[in-house]
Design a protein around this motif. Structure first.
Motif, PDB file in Angstrom:
ATOM      1  N   LEU A 168      -8.704  10.703  -5.828  1.00 26.66           N
ATOM      2  CA  LEU A 168      -7.358  10.501  -5.270  1.00 26.66           C
ATOM      3  C   LEU A 168      -6.826  11.855  -4.828  1.00 26.66           C
ATOM      4  N   ASP A 169      -6.107  11.877  -3.696  1.00 20.02           N
ATOM      5  CA  ASP A 169      -5.484  13.129  -3.264  1.00 20.02           C
ATOM      6  C   ASP A 169      -4.155  13.316  -3.987  1.00 20.02           C
ATOM      7  N   GLU A 170      -3.450  14.402  -3.670  1.00 23.38           N
ATOM      8  CA  GLU A 170      -2.199  14.722  -4.370  1.00 23.38           C
ATOM      9  C   GLU A 170      -1.123  13.663  -4.192  1.00 23.38           C
ATOM     10  N   ASN A 171      -1.260  12.792  -3.191  1.00 27.16           N
ATOM     11  CA  ASN A 171      -0.302  11.713  -2.954  1.00 27.16           C
ATOM     12  C   ASN A 171      -0.741  10.381  -3.552  1.00 27.16           C
ATOM     13  N   GLY A 172      -1.898  10.383  -4.224  1.00 26.92           N
ATOM     14  CA  GLY A 172      -2.401   9.160  -4.831  1.00 26.92           C
ATOM     15  C   GLY A 172      -3.197   8.279  -3.889  1.00 26.92           C
ATOM     16  N   ASN A 173      -3.567   8.819  -2.731  1.00 31.18           N
ATOM     17  CA  ASN A 173      -4.359   8.065  -1.764  1.00 31.18           C
ATOM     18  C   ASN A 173      -5.849   8.293  -2.014  1.00 31.18           C
ATOM     19  N   PRO A 174      -6.654   7.247  -1.887  1.00 30.26           N
ATOM     20  CA  PRO A 174      -8.106   7.396  -2.088  1.00 30.26           C
ATOM     21  C   PRO A 174      -8.703   8.379  -1.086  1.00 30.26           C
ATOM     22  N   LYS A 207      -6.981   5.521 -15.657  1.00 25.56           N
ATOM     23  CA  LYS A 207      -7.908   5.488 -14.515  1.00 25.56           C
ATOM     24  C   LYS A 207      -7.371   6.349 -13.375  1.00 25.56           C
ATOM     25  N   GLU A 208      -6.080   6.255 -13.120  1.00 24.06           N
ATOM     26  CA  GLU A 208      -5.467   7.044 -12.061  1.00 24.06           C
ATOM     27  C   GLU A 208      -5.611   8.542 -12.357  1.00 24.06           C
ATOM     28  N   ASP A 209      -5.316   8.953 -13.589  1.00 25.86           N
ATOM     29  CA  ASP A 209      -5.444  10.375 -13.952  1.00 25.86           C
ATOM     30  C   ASP A 209      -6.907  10.829 -13.876  1.00 25.86           C
ATOM     31  N   GLN A 210      -7.838   9.964 -14.252  1.00 27.21           N
ATOM     32  CA  GLN A 210      -9.258  10.300 -14.141  1.00 27.21           C
ATOM     33  C   GLN A 210      -9.652  10.481 -12.672  1.00 27.21           C
ATOM     34  N   GLU A 211      -9.096   9.659 -11.794  1.00 23.04           N
ATOM     35  CA  GLU A 211      -9.400   9.780 -10.366  1.00 23.04           C
ATOM     36  C   GLU A 211      -8.779  11.037  -9.757  1.00 23.04           C
TER      37      GLU A 211
END
Length: 168
Positions: free
Chosen positions: A62-68, A52-56
């Protein structure tokens, strides 16, 4: 405890009339893993989260830092994840990869590339969760690929980082 079965086979060569006895020992080539339901549940939860994270990342949620983010830029590095519907860790230690309809546009080389990235995601996720050992990631996690109920490919037994695709 492992049991070794000694078998003998008599082979008769029809052209020469020579009879030969061949003896071989049937030894297991892969040790059976004892994978608990708890481990399978943990693996599936973490695989689902990682996918899910990789799909986002791929879709820009998600931005490059993993923030929505509302209007993020899609990251093509993670585009492979948009071809995957789900990942399921199985009691055999293999991972079932359920692909979505996007795969119908791919050729074999593109499927190999996507499969290699899925291999990396599955291996690193399972290693971080200590479900597999670091040396197992080098060998690769065995993957089974499906589109709906139809099997479309799998990792090769001799090298799990290579793939066999079922073509028409």
């Amino acid at each position: 405890m492992r049991k070794f079965i000694v078998k003998s086979m008599v082979a008769v060569t029809l052209l020469t009339g020579v009879t030969e006895t061949i003896t071989y020992i049937n030894t297991p080539t892969v040790e059976a893993k004892t994978i608990t339901k708890k481990t399978i549940k943990k693996a599936n939860k973490t695989l689902k989260k990682a996918l899910k994270e990789d799909q986002e990342f791929a879709t820009g949620k998600l931005d490059e830092n993993g923030n929505p983010t509302e209007n993020g830029t899609p990251n093509s590095k993670y585009d492979y994840a948009t071809y995957v519907k789900s990942l399921t860790y199985q009691s055999s230690g293999a991972v079932k990869v359920q692909m979505n309809e996007k795969l119908t546009t791919l050729n074999t080389a593109q499927m190999d590339e996507i499969a290699s990235k899925i291999q990396g995601l599955a291996g690193s996720t399972l290693m971080v969760e200590e479900i597999i050992k670091p040396e197992d990631t080098t060998k690769g996690v065995y993957l089974n690929f499906y589109y709906g109920k139809r099997a479309i490919g799998h990792s090769k037994l001799s090298d799990h980082t290579k793939f066999k695709w079922y073509t028409n």
